[in-house]
Structures are given as C-alpha cells and as structure tokens.
Scaffold this motif. Structure first.
Motif, PDB file in Angstrom:
ATOM      1  N   GLY A  16      -8.876 -21.324   5.003  1.00 59.33           N
ATOM      2  CA  GLY A  16      -9.207 -20.696   6.275  1.00 59.33           C
ATOM      3  C   GLY A  16      -7.993 -20.431   7.125  1.00 59.33           C
ATOM      4  O   GLY A  16      -7.869 -19.375   7.735  1.00 59.33           O
ATOM      5  N   LEU A  19      -6.105 -17.446   5.695  1.00 56.44           N
ATOM      6  CA  LEU A  19      -6.863 -16.210   5.956  1.00 56.44           C
ATOM      7  C   LEU A  19      -6.712 -15.802   7.412  1.00 56.44           C
ATOM      8  O   LEU A  19      -6.461 -14.638   7.732  1.00 56.44           O
ATOM      9  N   ALA A  20      -6.815 -16.801   8.327  1.00 53.85           N
ATOM     10  CA  ALA A  20      -6.714 -16.515   9.753  1.00 53.85           C
ATOM     11  C   ALA A  20      -5.324 -15.998  10.097  1.00 53.85           C
ATOM     12  O   ALA A  20      -5.179 -15.077  10.896  1.00 53.85           O
ATOM     13  N   LEU A  23      -5.030 -12.395   9.100  1.00 51.90           N
ATOM     14  CA  LEU A  23      -5.840 -11.516   9.940  1.00 51.90           C
ATOM     15  C   LEU A  23      -5.277 -11.400  11.343  1.00 51.90           C
ATOM     16  O   LEU A  23      -5.331 -10.347  11.955  1.00 51.90           O
ATOM     17  N   PHE A  24      -4.687 -12.490  11.885  1.00 54.29           N
ATOM     18  CA  PHE A  24      -4.135 -12.411  13.229  1.00 54.29           C
ATOM     19  C   PHE A  24      -2.897 -11.518  13.251  1.00 54.29           C
ATOM     20  O   PHE A  24      -2.583 -10.906  14.266  1.00 54.29           O
ATOM     21  N   LEU A  26      -2.764  -8.820  11.624  1.00 55.97           N
ATOM     22  CA  LEU A  26      -3.295  -7.456  11.638  1.00 55.97           C
ATOM     23  C   LEU A  26      -3.566  -6.965  13.054  1.00 55.97           C
ATOM     24  O   LEU A  26      -3.587  -5.778  13.302  1.00 55.97           O
ATOM     25  N   ASP A  27      -3.810  -7.882  13.980  1.00 52.70           N
ATOM     26  CA  ASP A  27      -4.069  -7.529  15.372  1.00 52.70           C
ATOM     27  C   ASP A  27      -5.434  -6.863  15.513  1.00 52.70           C
ATOM     28  O   ASP A  27      -5.650  -5.762  15.043  1.00 52.70           O
ATOM     29  N   PHE A  28      -6.334  -7.534  16.195  1.00 57.08           N
ATOM     30  CA  PHE A  28      -7.717  -7.072  16.305  1.00 57.08           C
ATOM     31  C   PHE A  28      -7.815  -5.789  17.114  1.00 57.08           C
ATOM     32  O   PHE A  28      -7.188  -5.646  18.154  1.00 57.08           O
TER      33      PHE A  28
ATOM     34  N   GLU B  12     -10.678 -11.586  21.805  1.00 58.69           N
ATOM     35  CA  GLU B  12     -10.497 -10.614  20.726  1.00 58.69           C
ATOM     36  C   GLU B  12     -10.559 -11.295  19.365  1.00 58.69           C
ATOM     37  O   GLU B  12     -11.286 -10.876  18.477  1.00 58.69           O
ATOM     38  N   TYR B  13      -9.810 -12.387  19.237  1.00 58.87           N
ATOM     39  CA  TYR B  13      -9.716 -13.025  17.924  1.00 58.87           C
ATOM     40  C   TYR B  13     -10.955 -13.814  17.568  1.00 58.87           C
ATOM     41  O   TYR B  13     -11.115 -14.225  16.423  1.00 58.87           O
ATOM     42  N   PHE B  16     -12.703 -12.579  14.433  1.00 56.60           N
ATOM     43  CA  PHE B  16     -12.135 -13.037  13.163  1.00 56.60           C
ATOM     44  C   PHE B  16     -12.460 -14.512  12.930  1.00 56.60           C
ATOM     45  O   PHE B  16     -12.820 -14.916  11.829  1.00 56.60           O
ATOM     46  N   ILE B  20     -14.452 -16.092   9.778  1.00 52.42           N
ATOM     47  CA  ILE B  20     -13.849 -17.078   8.867  1.00 52.42           C
ATOM     48  C   ILE B  20     -14.684 -18.352   8.845  1.00 52.42           C
ATOM     49  O   ILE B  20     -14.901 -18.944   7.781  1.00 52.42           O
ATOM     50  N   MET B  24     -16.436 -20.144   5.676  1.00 56.16           N
ATOM     51  CA  MET B  24     -16.175 -21.539   5.311  1.00 56.16           C
ATOM     52  C   MET B  24     -17.476 -22.328   5.180  1.00 56.16           C
ATOM     53  O   MET B  24     -17.649 -23.122   4.257  1.00 56.16           O
TER      54      MET B  24
END
Lengths: 233, 137
Positions: A16, A19-20, A23-24, A26-28, B12-13, B16, B20, B24
């Motif tokens: 996790g 993955l996070a 992805l971070f 990538l900028d949401f 925002e995050y 994501f 995730i 999990m």
C-alpha cells in the motif's frame, strides 16, 4: 495462525505504501496529457459520430469489438454457472428459497415490476444520450426479475425464452458487425446515417447495438439468478 | 480568492487513499479469512477498489461528466472551437469506459466463483478452508 495474520498485514502495508507513493507523484486531478487520446475521443464523438455520451461512443463504436468480447465473457459465465450447478440440461432442483413474501411484499413487487422494467428499457434506449447504457439497463431489468423471484415462491422464468432472447440479441450484434464489413469497411464499421446531436435516433449503429446488449445482459443475468436459486443438489 | 475544500492536499489525496484502503481490505479478506464465501467477498471488494482507483486517476480538477447534454451545448453551433472549449472542462472518458468493462468481467468472475463455492459445500458439507484438505496454504 497469528503469524500468518501479521505476515499478511505487513505485506499489504508495504504494498500500500509503495502504491500510494507512486500515485501521489501523479498528482490528483491534473491533466496528464496535453494532446492525448482523451481529446481525440471528446472531439470526434460529438462532431463526427453525433453521440452526446462519449463513454458510450468509446465502448460501442471505437472499442465495439472489445464489447463483443465482453458480452461473450458474460455469456460464458452464465454457461459455466449452469454447467457447474445443474446435473443435466434444464434439470431444475428444488427452490433453495422456499418461503413466499407477505401480502404487502407480493402486492408491492407486482406494482413495482413494470416500472422497473420500464426504467431499464429507458436506460438502455437512451444509452447514447444520458449516463447509462446496455449493461446498466440490463442489470436494472434483472433486478426486477430478482424482486419477483424473491417475493413469490412459485414464480418461474422459462429457460427456453431466456436463451432465445439472448441468442437473438447476440446474433443482432454480430450481424450488424458483419453488415459494416459488407458495406466496405471493417467489422462493426458505422454504416448508418449519424443524425444530429442529442436526438434519440442518432449515432448510427450505437443505439441498435446497445439495445441488443441490454436485452442480452438482462436475459443472461435473469438466467444467472434463476440458476443460483434452483440449483440441483 | 475563492478557497474551496479541494485546495487542501489531504482532501484531494483522500480519493487515492480510500481506493488503496479498499484494495487492502479486499486483499486481506481474500488472504486471511477462513470461510470461502468471505474469500469471494474479499475478491469482490478488491475489484471495487481497483475500479475506484482507475476512476480517480481519470479525474481532472472541477471536471464534468464527458457528456454533451442539451443543457451544456445549448444552441451553440457544433464547430471545432466550441467543442474544444467544452471538452477542456471534462474528465477523461477512457478510464470510465475501461471500468465499465472491468465491472462486467468482475461480475462474471464472482458468479462463477460463488457457484464453485456452492459445489464445494455440497461435496464437503463445510465452507471452512482448513477442513477442506486440498485448499490449505
């Protein structure tokens, strides 16, 4: 026993976190591509195909062959489920849910059933104009049949009718693809006039294919529910 | 300046992070739980998490749905410039189309898995993985 739990949790935590992190970076909410596939689809769909819903245009027109494969996967799932749960052809077992609903439930579901079917038909006929489409509409129709099967203990659905509807819808899909080929293009080539944006009769072959998909998905999911309810020991 | 909730990074995050976390939870259920039904439910939750992740990757800040509805187009002539201007405020339609496919495939997988679970239950009279010898890990 405890050991396995700790192992799994730590493994998942590592997975996790990585993955996070990716992805971070990538900028949401940012536009990743300046000149990308997105622009091509968003510009071609309303101007050339006259389809308001871009997602439908991608699913049925640009990636129509992929959708044919998707429908085939659903058909295979139904067939596999029937062959796993039944001993012989159309050899039904006892209903696993035997009790019928109370009077309020049965009357209410008889009242709601036509409305649910109508909503499903609306969703798949308007698939190229509003959110929704063949798959969503088919699922709504199947929920109507699920409601009836749950409310009445003796409600039956004919397997023959279901398979006829399913086959006809599949044949329609494949025939339209072959007609596009005959018209001098590739498989699933758009050969009908496109009409104008936001009309019910617009988008060439898209409404016809989505109506066929709606019937197919509705019949398949109804058959699936019925198979699971009447599973033979 | 007009400050919206979306200016906060954590909000925002959170899309994501939620996706995730759902992935999990699904994987945990599929790996740890003893009951076969719970394993299938875990796989299904895993599926939903991936769909959520794909959709949130396709999001563009303050974007609308990629649909040229009558309320949006109004009486605008359908020229290339107008469509380009409208499409700049729309989210990416490609992940949405992919997720539509993924949902259907996930549904098929869940249906077949559940029917296999029913067969296993009829054969062994139990759903516990530990009691079905061949499935132990």
């Amino acid at each position: 026993m405890k050991m396995k739990k700790i192992l799994v949790i730590s493994l998942l935590a590592v997975f996790g976190v990585y993955l996070a992190e990716v992805l971070f970076k990538l900028d949401f909410g940012r536009q990743f591509f300046q000149q990308g596939v997105k622009d091509f689809y968003l510009i071609t769909s309303p101007i050339k195909l006259q389809v308001a819903n871009t997602v439908t245009a991608i699913v049925v027109n640009f990636r129509g062959f992929d959708t044919l494969g998707e429908v085939t996967v659903l058909f295979l799932a139904t067939t596999a489920m029937g062959s796993i749960l039944y001993k012989g052809r159309h050899q039904l077992g006892e209903r696993t849910v035997l009790f019928s609903g109370s009077r309020i439930v049965t009357t209410g579901s008889r009242l709601l059933f036509p409305a649910i079917i109508l909503l499903g038909a609306y969703v798949f006929i308007h698939g190229h104009l509003t959110p929704g489409g063949g798959f969503q509409g088919g699922v709504i129709i199947a929920t109507g049949f699920l409601l009836m099967l749950m409310a009445y203990a003796d409600y039956t659905v004919s397997h023959v009718v279901l398979s006829v509807v399913e086959s006809l819808a599949g044949i329609t899909f494949a025939t339209i693809g072959l007609l596009g080929m005959l018209h001098g293009g590739s498989f699933l080539q758009d050969f009908l006039p496109n009409g104008s944006l936001n009309d019910l009769l617009s988008g060439g072959i898209i409404p016809i294919i989505y109506i066929a998909v709606g019937f197919k998905v509705g019949a398949e999911l109804t058959g699936l529910i019925y198979t699971a309810l009447n599973e033979k020991d | 300046m007009n400050f919206t909730l979306f200016d906060l990074k954590i909000v925002e995050y959170s899309f994501f992070i939620t996706a995730i976390l759902v992935i999990m939870i699904g994987l945990y259920g599929a790996l740890v739980k003893k009951s076969l039904i719970k394993v299938v439910i875990g796989l299904s939750i895993f599926d939903s998490g991936i769909n959520l992740l794909l959709i949130s990757i396709g999001y563009i800040t303050s974007g609308t749905a990629p649909i040229f509805s009558p309320a949006l187009v109004k009486d605008m002539p359908l020229t290339l410039e107008n469509i380009k201007k409208l499409s700049e405020g729309m989210v990416d339609p490609v992940p949405q189309a992919l997720v539509l496919t993924a949902i259907v495939i996930g549904f098929g997988v869940t249906a077949v898995a559940l029917s296999l679970v029913i067969r296993l239950y009829r054969h062994h009279q139990t759903l516990n993985i530990d009691e079905i010898k061949n499935l132990k890990w």
